[in-house]
Scaffold this motif. Structure first.
Motif, PDB file in Angstrom:
ATOM      1  N   TYR A 320       8.767  -2.380  -0.730  1.00 15.04           N
ATOM      2  CA  TYR A 320       8.872  -1.614  -1.971  1.00 15.04           C
ATOM      3  C   TYR A 320       7.551  -1.465  -2.721  1.00 15.04           C
ATOM      4  N   GLU A 321       6.494  -2.117  -2.235  1.00 14.33           N
ATOM      5  CA  GLU A 321       5.185  -1.949  -2.877  1.00 14.33           C
ATOM      6  C   GLU A 321       4.090  -2.273  -1.870  1.00 14.33           C
ATOM      7  N   VAL A 322       3.053  -1.439  -1.854  1.00 17.75           N
ATOM      8  CA  VAL A 322       1.895  -1.667  -0.981  1.00 17.75           C
ATOM      9  C   VAL A 322       0.634  -1.391  -1.797  1.00 17.75           C
ATOM     10  N   LYS A 323      -0.326  -2.304  -1.750  1.00 15.74           N
ATOM     11  CA  LYS A 323      -1.577  -2.098  -2.478  1.00 15.74           C
ATOM     12  C   LYS A 323      -2.692  -2.919  -1.831  1.00 15.74           C
ATOM     13  N   THR A 324      -3.939  -2.508  -2.093  1.00 13.89           N
ATOM     14  CA  THR A 324      -5.086  -3.287  -1.634  1.00 13.89           C
ATOM     15  C   THR A 324      -5.503  -4.231  -2.753  1.00 13.89           C
ATOM     16  N   GLU A 325      -5.996  -5.377  -2.331  1.00 17.34           N
ATOM     17  CA  GLU A 325      -6.444  -6.375  -3.301  1.00 17.34           C
ATOM     18  C   GLU A 325      -7.582  -7.157  -2.651  1.00 17.34           C
ATOM     19  N   GLY A 326      -8.793  -6.903  -3.121  1.00 19.00           N
ATOM     20  CA  GLY A 326      -9.946  -7.514  -2.474  1.00 19.00           C
ATOM     21  C   GLY A 326     -10.111  -6.925  -1.080  1.00 19.00           C
ATOM     22  N   ASN A 327     -10.222  -7.772  -0.088  1.00 15.22           N
ATOM     23  CA  ASN A 327     -10.354  -7.294   1.291  1.00 15.22           C
ATOM     24  C   ASN A 327      -9.038  -7.402   2.060  1.00 15.22           C
ATOM     25  N   LYS A 328      -7.946  -7.472   1.330  1.00 17.72           N
ATOM     26  CA  LYS A 328      -6.627  -7.619   1.941  1.00 17.72           C
ATOM     27  C   LYS A 328      -5.691  -6.495   1.487  1.00 17.72           C
ATOM     28  N   VAL A 329      -4.579  -6.386   2.218  1.00 17.03           N
ATOM     29  CA  VAL A 329      -3.497  -5.481   1.818  1.00 17.03           C
ATOM     30  C   VAL A 329      -2.286  -6.347   1.484  1.00 17.03           C
ATOM     31  N   ILE A 330      -1.667  -6.061   0.338  1.00 18.62           N
ATOM     32  CA  ILE A 330      -0.497  -6.821  -0.097  1.00 18.62           C
ATOM     33  C   ILE A 330       0.731  -5.921  -0.024  1.00 18.62           C
TER      34      ILE A 330
END
Length: 542
Positions: A320-330
């Protein structure tokens, strides 16, 4: 759904591939002295659960998973990506799928008489230059070897048995799906002219020495004159080329609905011509245009792909949610069984889900996903005592009724070696072609089970007046977002181009709607290409 090689093979990979899910809602109702069971199945991210994407009322994650590669969506594109990871020697990946099974629209149902498709149900013989697909078919023993001339030898039990097609036209069944017996001389001349033009398109190449029309689509020529056909409808092309035959118009309309959901009035002319010209019919020395098919449809192909993601899949999970955070994908996903959420942290993520879903998971996607159009579909599987008709041509694998609302039906037991059946099982297909697909989709869910039962029965009564008397049960499946439908300007348009671009080289996209045509080959290559882009940095031109 129905396809046409050399202009007459039916239901080409319908819906390849939406990681769509189906919800079954059974109903019992009395019909004279027997009970008819109607199951209404609604697609599109589990329908009711998927609607929660709009409001995001999910519990906070209570579990965390870290993985190098994450695949969102277990349709053909996602499964193909898993296979390509395996071939690259990469096993440290995870797949997340909304449904309790993999395959997306290449899924199937089963009753005590037969398996039956819940979407795509066959694969035409591939183009000879599509070596990736040939290798896959060889791996799975669909191709048994190669002859002395280098042509593949297909397993005869997986090729359509004869008779493969028939058409109910002017109160008689006739062989094939192209109207022949009963046409005027003028009609026959127009058919001849049309097929000659399709042959020219099939063999024609641009200045770049690429075929004008090819599969997968990214192999097609960049010839500007040919690509300009994407700016008009197939109906306009029909008129500009001075065709007037009503049977020819009806046939092309049927073909367009079959592959794209949209009929001749609404579909891109480039796409409409691709239906006839994209397949080269060069995989056999005799240029046969046969197809590979199974009772369960393309679920058979999905089953071959599933082994690559065995023990690497979270089913019943809605991302239900996808985003980049730093050098990772959450990515955050809701577990529909335990009613909890999980946070998945990955280095790279593949969105193998359709764009109408992705727009709710990733910010700023709606600006171009609004130009993606998906035609709703209806499938109805019948169990009947028999199919009584005038026997002018016998029951075939594909059975089309001229000028009916739907695209006819397939005989699901056709490939069974034992041809003596206690009951017959058939699956009927209907595409809701319209100028406003969003409005049409909303209208679908306002109709009740009795409406759809009569809708389907009335259409089949054109060829089988007594079918209701001999029907034991009907299962109706409604798919709100059945398949990507290329309206004019879409295939070579900016929206599709933008939707394909990766985000920060962390989030990648792979789905048949990114090609613009919903067939198995497109989804299969989408999965391969996205892994090659991630691992090797190689990209393909659209």
């Amino acid at each position: 759904m129905k396809s046409g090689e050399n202009c007459n093979k039916s239901r080409r990979s319908f819906l390849k591939i939406v990681g769509a899910a189906l919800i079954a809602v059974p109903f019992l109702q009395f019909c004279s002295d027997k009970i008819a069971v109607i199951m209404i199945r609604l697609s599109g991210t589990k329908h009711l659960l998927g609607h929660r994407l709009w409001i995001k009322d999910f519990p906070k994650p209570t579990k965390k998973i870290e993985i190098p590669y994450l695949i969102v969506g277990g349709g053909i594109s996602g499964l193909s990506a898993a296979r390509q990871f395996h071939k690259k020697g990469i096993s440290d990946f995870l797949m997340v799928e909304l449904e309790n099974h993999l395959g997306g629209n290449s899924s199937n149902g089963e009753n005590k008489y037969s398996k039956y498709p819940l979407g795509a149900h066959y694969l035409p013989l591939p183009n000879f230059q599509d070596k990736e697909l040939l290798r896959f078919l060889e791996e799975e023993k669909i191709i048994l070897g190669y002859d002395t001339k280098g042509f593949p030898i297909f397993d005869e039990l997986q090729l359509t048995f004869a008779p493969d097609e028939r058409l109910f036209y002017k109160n008689n069944w006739q062989e094939g799906v192209v109207p022949k017996e009963g046409n005027s001389v003028a009609d026959d001349l127009e058919f001849e002219k049309f097929f000659k033009q399709m042959d020219v398109f099939r063999t024609g190449k641009g200045q770049d020495q690429k075929y004008l029309f090819d599969i997968p689509l990214y192999l097609s020529s960049s010839d500007e004159k040919t690509r300009a056909l994407d700016k008009i409808t197939m109906k306009k092309w029909f008129q500009e080329n001075h065709f007037t035959s009503e049977p020819l118009y009806n046939y092309i309309d049927y073909c367009c609905k079959d592959d794209f959901g949209l009929g001749i009035e609404y579909v891109s002319a480039w796409a409409g011509i691709h239906y006839f010209a994209g397949r080269k019919q060069d995989c056999t020395p005799e240029k046969h245009d046969s197809v590979l098919t199974w009772a369960e449809g393309n679920s058979q192909l999905a089953n071959h792909l599933k082994k690559y993601s065995k023990d690497k899949t979270l089913k019943n999970h809605l991302v239900y949610e996808v985003k980049t955070e730093g050098n990772k994908v959450i990515a955050k996903a809701f577990d529909d069984v335990n009613k909890t959420s999980v946070e998945i942290i990955a280095d790279k993520l593949i969105m193998a889900s359709p764009q109408f879903v992705n727009q709710y998971l990733i910010k700023n996607r709606k600006v171009f996903t609004k130009d993606f159009h998906y035609t709703p579909w209806l499938l109805a599987t019948f169990t009947v005592n028999d199919l009584f008709d005038n026997f002018s041509f016998p029951l075939s694998w594909d059975n089309v009724i001229y000028d009916a609302k739907g695209l006819g039906y397939v005989y699901d037991q056709h490939q069974t070696v034992n041809q003596v059946q206690d009951k017959k099982v058939i699956t009927y297909y209907y595409s809701f072609s319209s100028a406003d697909l969003k409005k049409t989709r909303k209208e679908l869910y306002k109709k009740d089970k009795e409406y759809w039962k009569q809708f389907v029965l009335n259409d089949l009564k054109i060829a089988h007046p007594d079918i209701e008397e001999y029907t034991e049960d009907i299962e109706v499946f409604l798919l709100g977002h059945g398949m990507i439908s290329p309206a004019p300007g879409f295939i070579f348009g900016e929206a599709k181009k933008q939707a394909k671009q990766n985000i920060e080289k962390k989030i990648y996209f792979a789905h048949s709607d990114l090609s613009g045509i919903s067939i198995f080959e497109e989804a299969f290559h989408q999965g391969i290409n996205v892994v090659n882009e991630i691992v090797d940095g190689t990209t393909v031109d659209s």
